[in-house]
Design a protein around this motif. Structure first.
Motif, PDB file in Angstrom:
ATOM      1  N   GLY A 148       0.794  -1.221   0.000  1.00  0.00           N
ATOM      2  CA  GLY A 148       0.000   0.000   0.000  1.00  0.00           C
ATOM      3  C   GLY A 148       0.822   1.265   0.000  1.00  0.00           C
ATOM      4  O   GLY A 148       0.272   2.366  -0.165  1.00  0.00           O
ATOM      5  N   THR A 149       2.128   1.138   0.188  1.00  0.00           N
ATOM      6  CA  THR A 149       2.995   2.322   0.201  1.00  0.00           C
ATOM      7  C   THR A 149       3.725   2.516  -1.128  1.00  0.00           C
ATOM      8  O   THR A 149       4.520   3.438  -1.266  1.00  0.00           O
ATOM      9  CB  THR A 149       4.048   2.215   1.320  1.00  0.00           C
ATOM     10  OG1 THR A 149       4.984   1.169   1.006  1.00  0.00           O
ATOM     11  CG2 THR A 149       3.398   1.915   2.663  1.00  0.00           C
ATOM     12  N   ASP A 150       3.460   1.662  -2.115  1.00  0.00           N
ATOM     13  CA  ASP A 150       4.149   1.714  -3.408  1.00  0.00           C
ATOM     14  C   ASP A 150       3.817   3.028  -4.120  1.00  0.00           C
ATOM     15  O   ASP A 150       2.655   3.346  -4.359  1.00  0.00           O
ATOM     16  CB  ASP A 150       3.715   0.523  -4.266  1.00  0.00           C
ATOM     17  CG  ASP A 150       4.574   0.329  -5.523  1.00  0.00           C
ATOM     18  OD1 ASP A 150       5.244   1.296  -5.938  1.00  0.00           O
ATOM     19  OD2 ASP A 150       4.555  -0.786  -6.067  1.00  0.00           O
ATOM     20  N   ASN A 151       4.859   3.810  -4.478  1.00  0.00           N
ATOM     21  CA  ASN A 151       4.626   5.105  -5.113  1.00  0.00           C
ATOM     22  C   ASN A 151       4.857   5.074  -6.620  1.00  0.00           C
ATOM     23  O   ASN A 151       5.004   6.129  -7.252  1.00  0.00           O
ATOM     24  CB  ASN A 151       5.505   6.190  -4.470  1.00  0.00           C
ATOM     25  CG  ASN A 151       6.989   5.836  -4.515  1.00  0.00           C
ATOM     26  OD1 ASN A 151       7.562   5.623  -5.569  1.00  0.00           O
ATOM     27  ND2 ASN A 151       7.614   5.781  -3.336  1.00  0.00           N
ATOM     28  N   THR A 152       4.879   3.887  -7.231  1.00  0.00           N
ATOM     29  CA  THR A 152       5.074   3.792  -8.677  1.00  0.00           C
ATOM     30  C   THR A 152       3.857   4.350  -9.407  1.00  0.00           C
ATOM     31  O   THR A 152       2.736   3.859  -9.214  1.00  0.00           O
ATOM     32  CB  THR A 152       5.285   2.327  -9.104  1.00  0.00           C
ATOM     33  OG1 THR A 152       6.369   1.768  -8.368  1.00  0.00           O
ATOM     34  CG2 THR A 152       5.575   2.248 -10.597  1.00  0.00           C
ATOM     35  N   PRO A 153       4.033   5.369 -10.267  1.00  0.00           N
ATOM     36  CA  PRO A 153       2.878   5.913 -10.985  1.00  0.00           C
ATOM     37  C   PRO A 153       2.473   4.997 -12.132  1.00  0.00           C
ATOM     38  O   PRO A 153       3.311   4.296 -12.708  1.00  0.00           O
ATOM     39  CB  PRO A 153       3.392   7.255 -11.510  1.00  0.00           C
ATOM     40  CG  PRO A 153       4.860   7.067 -11.656  1.00  0.00           C
ATOM     41  CD  PRO A 153       5.275   6.121 -10.565  1.00  0.00           C
ATOM     42  N   THR A 154       1.206   5.016 -12.476  1.00  0.00           N
ATOM     43  CA  THR A 154       0.731   4.186 -13.596  1.00  0.00           C
ATOM     44  C   THR A 154       1.355   4.636 -14.911  1.00  0.00           C
ATOM     45  O   THR A 154       1.435   3.858 -15.863  1.00  0.00           O
ATOM     46  CB  THR A 154      -0.792   4.258 -13.702  1.00  0.00           C
ATOM     47  OG1 THR A 154      -1.185   5.632 -13.862  1.00  0.00           O
ATOM     48  CG2 THR A 154      -1.453   3.677 -12.466  1.00  0.00           C
ATOM     49  N   THR A 155       1.823   5.872 -14.960  1.00  0.00           N
ATOM     50  CA  THR A 155       2.419   6.410 -16.183  1.00  0.00           C
ATOM     51  C   THR A 155       3.887   6.048 -16.351  1.00  0.00           C
ATOM     52  O   THR A 155       4.476   6.320 -17.392  1.00  0.00           O
ATOM     53  CB  THR A 155       2.288   7.941 -16.204  1.00  0.00           C
ATOM     54  OG1 THR A 155       2.847   8.464 -14.983  1.00  0.00           O
ATOM     55  CG2 THR A 155       0.837   8.357 -16.320  1.00  0.00           C
ATOM     56  N   ASN A 156       4.486   5.430 -15.339  1.00  0.00           N
ATOM     57  CA  ASN A 156       5.902   5.070 -15.450  1.00  0.00           C
ATOM     58  C   ASN A 156       6.202   3.750 -14.748  1.00  0.00           C
ATOM     59  O   ASN A 156       7.002   3.692 -13.810  1.00  0.00           O
ATOM     60  CB  ASN A 156       6.795   6.180 -14.873  1.00  0.00           C
ATOM     61  CG  ASN A 156       8.264   5.988 -15.244  1.00  0.00           C
ATOM     62  OD1 ASN A 156       8.597   5.476 -16.315  1.00  0.00           O
ATOM     63  ND2 ASN A 156       9.161   6.411 -14.366  1.00  0.00           N
ATOM     64  N   PRO A 157       5.593   2.645 -15.198  1.00  0.00           N
ATOM     65  CA  PRO A 157       5.916   1.341 -14.607  1.00  0.00           C
ATOM     66  C   PRO A 157       7.343   0.929 -14.972  1.00  0.00           C
ATOM     67  O   PRO A 157       7.902   1.390 -15.976  1.00  0.00           O
ATOM     68  CB  PRO A 157       4.887   0.415 -15.265  1.00  0.00           C
ATOM     69  CG  PRO A 157       4.603   1.067 -16.588  1.00  0.00           C
ATOM     70  CD  PRO A 157       4.648   2.539 -16.332  1.00  0.00           C
ATOM     71  N   ILE A 158       7.913   0.070 -14.158  1.00  0.00           N
ATOM     72  CA  ILE A 158       9.269  -0.411 -14.427  1.00  0.00           C
ATOM     73  C   ILE A 158       9.234  -1.363 -15.618  1.00  0.00           C
ATOM     74  O   ILE A 158       8.456  -2.318 -15.640  1.00  0.00           O
ATOM     75  CB  ILE A 158       9.858  -1.120 -13.202  1.00  0.00           C
ATOM     76  CG1 ILE A 158       9.939  -0.158 -12.013  1.00  0.00           C
ATOM     77  CG2 ILE A 158      11.248  -1.689 -13.517  1.00  0.00           C
ATOM     78  CD1 ILE A 158      10.329  -0.830 -10.711  1.00  0.00           C
ATOM     79  N   THR A 159      10.080  -1.105 -16.615  1.00  0.00           N
ATOM     80  CA  THR A 159      10.256  -2.011 -17.750  1.00  0.00           C
ATOM     81  C   THR A 159      11.718  -2.432 -17.807  1.00  0.00           C
ATOM     82  O   THR A 159      12.595  -1.742 -17.274  1.00  0.00           O
ATOM     83  CB  THR A 159       9.874  -1.340 -19.075  1.00  0.00           C
ATOM     84  OG1 THR A 159      10.797  -0.258 -19.347  1.00  0.00           O
ATOM     85  CG2 THR A 159       8.455  -0.779 -19.025  1.00  0.00           C
ATOM     86  N   ASP A 160      11.986  -3.540 -18.455  1.00  0.00           N
ATOM     87  CA  ASP A 160      13.371  -4.001 -18.560  1.00  0.00           C
ATOM     88  C   ASP A 160      14.236  -2.981 -19.299  1.00  0.00           C
ATOM     89  O   ASP A 160      15.336  -2.640 -18.858  1.00  0.00           O
ATOM     90  CB  ASP A 160      13.426  -5.352 -19.293  1.00  0.00           C
ATOM     91  CG  ASP A 160      12.824  -6.479 -18.469  1.00  0.00           C
ATOM     92  OD1 ASP A 160      12.572  -6.278 -17.265  1.00  0.00           O
ATOM     93  OD2 ASP A 160      12.593  -7.563 -19.042  1.00  0.00           O
TER      94      ASP A 160
END
Length: 625
Positions: free
Chosen positions: A310-322
């Motif tokens: 619930g504390t994850d601050n990853t925005p939907t506009t910048n997910p981690i990609t390889d």
């Protein structure tokens, strides 16, 4: 065009040279030479000084920030094993000129004069960015020739590049020549860079007739591209051409009419077009994307005990990609992001220290940082999503660009940086893979850096293995001392009989041990740094805290024992002290821990150290692999 540092050539003003060496194709001798494991820069053929009236020298330039060792191998141009090896040192950011006769005399094994061929090849290898040249001083003609003869470096299919360093000095007009030895008319394309900053300052195309040589003067180049000539400047001309031939840069004395050639410096191994190291990346990208990285449930499932999801601050506009995190990794470790090419993000955020720094304050391009460098374990897990000790950055995407532009830390402008990175051999392809086009922009730099930083999740510590969320749990248990420390910290899902607690978990929450919000922890009676307001500061996750070595926003503590003692007995009655650290009467808390309890708490914090994370190759420096 601003006034730039003048190019400090090692040639004496009295020495002039004539040059002719193919730069787009290797010499026949070089093609038959033995291939060494280190794939060194190959110079040759080199003519032994004793058989001519010419004196041969190697000139080697070290553009790094420390003294480096260089190895010179002597090889027979007809093939066969290495005849002898000479090893020497070149000082940081300096050049060294060594007579070939001295290299012959000092090589190992020692060669008799009869064993040294009349002409031979020299290979130069060094784990350093820089250049190498072979120069010959003809005593009779009183002329110096640069006869490096090194092979071209492939930039992309059918295109080659070299660096041409230019120094315009009053009375020495500058001319660049291009030879086309093919049977068809061709075009050579020049990209021109400020060699001090790496910024691209212009481009230039030159048509060259078949079998002919053409040239352009510095004055014509300046006129055509709108460049204002100064008495002194430093430029790199990187020429790309798909045809055999050569290129030269000639400076001619108007007083004597004699030419001096400043053309070729063979790029040493491990360097890019700009003379700085290139990254070494795997053929198949490492895995960074959430779908490929299996994190424990308490990082991904909001319903798991101790969940940090619930504390994850990853925005939907910048997910981690390889591809995005791969680019971010290269940017994170690249010193090109600083104006002096000496400081990278990783200079302060060191992997072995949990991406922190043991120094109280870190070194930037223009002095020391204002605050201590925080660790970067689990940066994606902080619900408020703000960054820096004082939370002045609203998002990680905002934060990663600020040190780059800080005049003390890295000193770059974003416009200069994007131009500089676009001019390298490798960044356009990395941006293409990450974002679908090769355009280098500050927004994309921000997104890629943020993806890499958010990939710094740590979950292979002993603590994780005991929770059963990390690989190799295998029934591992905490020691009695560590269990006591966990209980004091605030218990845990595998330690239900917590017993006495001192409540660390009230602020350092979840199984990721991340802070809830900034706090004033009573470091000082009077606030000297307002931080996020009223002396409040954000603290990083406690993961890998034991390897950081220096603590608090100002780096005042050098051990965890000192930190524990602060909360045990040292909290000051600051007027803005957080109420969570006050007793029922409003006074600073006093925990009255015994030495056994304090030692136990430090021992528990040690179980948060993740050795896999600290050495994970996915997160390591790609410029030193």
């Amino acid at each position: 065009m601003k006034n730039l540092r003048s190019y400090r050539t090692q040639l004496s003003a009295a020495l002039f040279c004539i040059f002719s060496a193919p730069l787009f194709t290797q010499t026949a001798a070089a093609q038959t030479a033995p291939q060494l494991a280190s794939d060194p820069t190959l110079l040759g053929p080199v003519y032994a000084a004793r058989v001519t009236t010419a004196q041969s020298f190697l000139r080697i330039f070290d553009s790094s920030s420390k003294d480096e060792t260089v190895t010179v191998n002597i090889l027979n141009p007809t093939g066969g094993p290495i005849l002898a090896t000479w090893t020497g040192t070149v000082q940081a950011n300096a050049s060294r000129q060594i007579a070939l006769s001295d290299i012959e005399a000092g090589a190992t094994p020692h060669l008799q004069q009869s064993e040294i061929p009349n002409q031979y090849l020299v290979s130069v290898s060094a784990n350093v960015p820089g250049f190498a040249q072979h120069v010959v001083w003809d005593v009779r003609a009183a002329a110096l020739s640069v006869v490096s003869g090194c092979g071209a470096r492939v930039v992309s299919a059918g295109r080659y590049a070299i660096n041409v360093h230019t120094d315009l000095i009053a009375g020495y007009p500058s001319t660049v020549t291009v030879q086309n030895s093919s049977t068809a008319d061709q075009t050579a394309v020049f990209d021109v860079y400020d060699a001090g900053t790496g910024a691209r300052v212009g481009g230039y195309s030159v048509p060259v007739k078949a079998g002919a040589t053409t040239s352009f003067t510095e004055a014509k180049f300046a006129s055509d591209v709108g460049f204002v000539s100064l008495n002194q400047y430093q430029l790199n001309f990187a020429v790309a051409a798909s045809f055999p031939g050569s290129v030269g840069h000639i400076v001619t004395s108007t007083a004597t009419g004699l030419p001096e050639n400043l053309t070729e410096m063979c790029v040493l191994p491990g360097t890019s077009r700009d003379g700085l190291p290139s990254p070494v990346l795997p053929a198949t990208s490492y895995s960074y994307a959430d779908a490929k990285v299996q994190m424990p449930a308490y990082y991904t499932d909001v319903n798991a005990p101790g969940s940090a999801a619930g504390t994850d601050n990853t925005p939907t506009t910048n997910p981690i990609t390889d591809a995005g995190a791969t680019l971010g990794r290269v940017l994170f470790y690249d010193k090109r992001l600083s104006v002096t090419n000496t400081v990278a993000c990783a200079s302060c955020h060191q992997q072995a220290r949990g991406f922190g720094d043991t120094a109280k304050l870190s070194n930037g391009v223009a002095g020391l940082t204002a605050r201590h460098t925080p660790g970067l374990s689990n940066p994606r897990f902080y619900q408020r999503g703000r960054f820096f000790w004082d939370e002045r950055a609203a998002t990680l995407e905002d934060q990663v660009l600020q040190p780059i532009q800080n005049p003390v830390e890295m000193g770059m402008t974003l416009d200069t940086l994007t131009t500089k990175l676009a001019a390298t051999d490798f960044y356009p392809a990395l941006f293409q893979a990450a974002f679908g086009s090769s355009a280098v922009t500050s927004d994309r730099i921000s997104l890629a850096l943020a993806q890499f930083v958010r990939s710094l999740s740590t979950y292979h510590a002993k603590y994780d293995q005991v929770l059963g969320g990390g690989p190799g749990a295998g029934g591992r248990v905490l020691t009695a001392q560590e269990q006591q420390g966990q209980a004091l910290f605030g218990g845990g899902p595998n330690n239900p009989n917590a017993g006495r607690t001192v409540g660390c978990v009230r602020c350092h929450q979840t199984a990721a041990q991340v802070l809830d919000q900034p706090h004033n922890t009573g470091l000082d009676f009077v606030t000297t740094d307002v931080g996020a307001g009223n002396g409040r500061f954000k603290a990083p996750s406690l993961r890998n805290v034991a390897v950081r070595g220096t603590y608090m926003h100002d780096g005042r503590f050098s051990s965890l024992a000192q930190v524990v003692e602060l909360y045990n007995s040292g909290i000051q009655a600051n007027q803005n002290l957080d109420r969570i650290l006050r007793d029922p009467n409003g006074n600073p808390q006093r925990l009255n821990m015994t030495q056994v309890e304090k030692d136990a708490l430090v021992a528990f914090l040690g179980t948060l150290t993740d050795q896999t994370f600290l050495s994970d190759i996915r997160l390591s420096d790609p410029f030193t692999e």
